[in-house]
Design a protein around this motif. Sequence first.
Motif: not given
Length: 336
Positions: A211-240
Amino acid sequence: MLRNALPALLLALALPGPGAAEPLPRPAYGPELEGFAYPFPVERYTFASQRQPLQMAYLDVPAATPNGRTAVLLHGKNFCAATWESQIRALSAAGYRVIAPDQIGFCKSSKPAAYQFSFRQLAENTHALLDNLGVERPILVGHSTGGMLAAHYALLYPKAVEQLVLVNPVGLEDWSAKGLPPISLAQWYQRELKTSAESIRAYETATYYAGRWEPRYEPWVTMLAGLNSGPGKEAVAWDSALVYDMIVTQPVVYRFPQIAVPTLLLIGQKDNTAIGKDLAPAELRPKLGNYPELGKEAAKAIPGARLVEFPELGHAPQMSDPDGFNRALIEGIAAR
């Protein structure tokens, strides 16, 4: 957290400044996380599996002053090798060679369109990588889904594991047996296609960080969000989707009494993780993911297991309190 001021850059890209009408667009990464920098050089192991060529990305960080031991770090479902950065640095400084792979279907590794995901297969892939690197009896450290993988690895290759460390592993209970309804691959796939930075941040705040968010966690959100919204998002979502189905349908909890290697459990007590919990009947949800009880039950089931509890931490204690976690980890594996 990452070098070269990456966290500040990611925050600048992701978050609105004073007076801004709306946030700037987030980065979108390729299907193998192209464009996202890791804190150490990325190596690649090319091999054949299930009649197709694949590549497994991994980090191989030498010890500052070698003690002759190797730690292999196995990431969780929404994590990558890079998220182990603090542990890699601490272990390396303490004398350990550290290897951290990205499993097939994750992060910087291949995203096969047709692959029978199983913990046995992922364990075999990891064993082949370690054999290729000349690593014979590593200390396996598995977090979350990586904990399930580490347990399966120890069951498959008991003589090839020096120690087993399970960090808030999933699979400490059989959700289907407790009443989780069947979830089809189509359902998992559609859920994964809807993944966003906002949904990732909300889930991680509630589950990973108690329940405690800190800005230092944001790079890992960006990592996952960028992977899941990029040009291979369907392949990423299927393997997930395939991975989620593997997690739910291949419980390991029943085999804990068969684990025959020294085992250390490191459990954040405010964890409430249960895969698919939101799809369970309302009356069942509060009964799933009770890690204070699940950790104790696992420690009793695994012969000779030692349990270390972190009272104020959630599903990712290694990220919430890296210094405290690293001390417990290094002390735990030193006491062999």
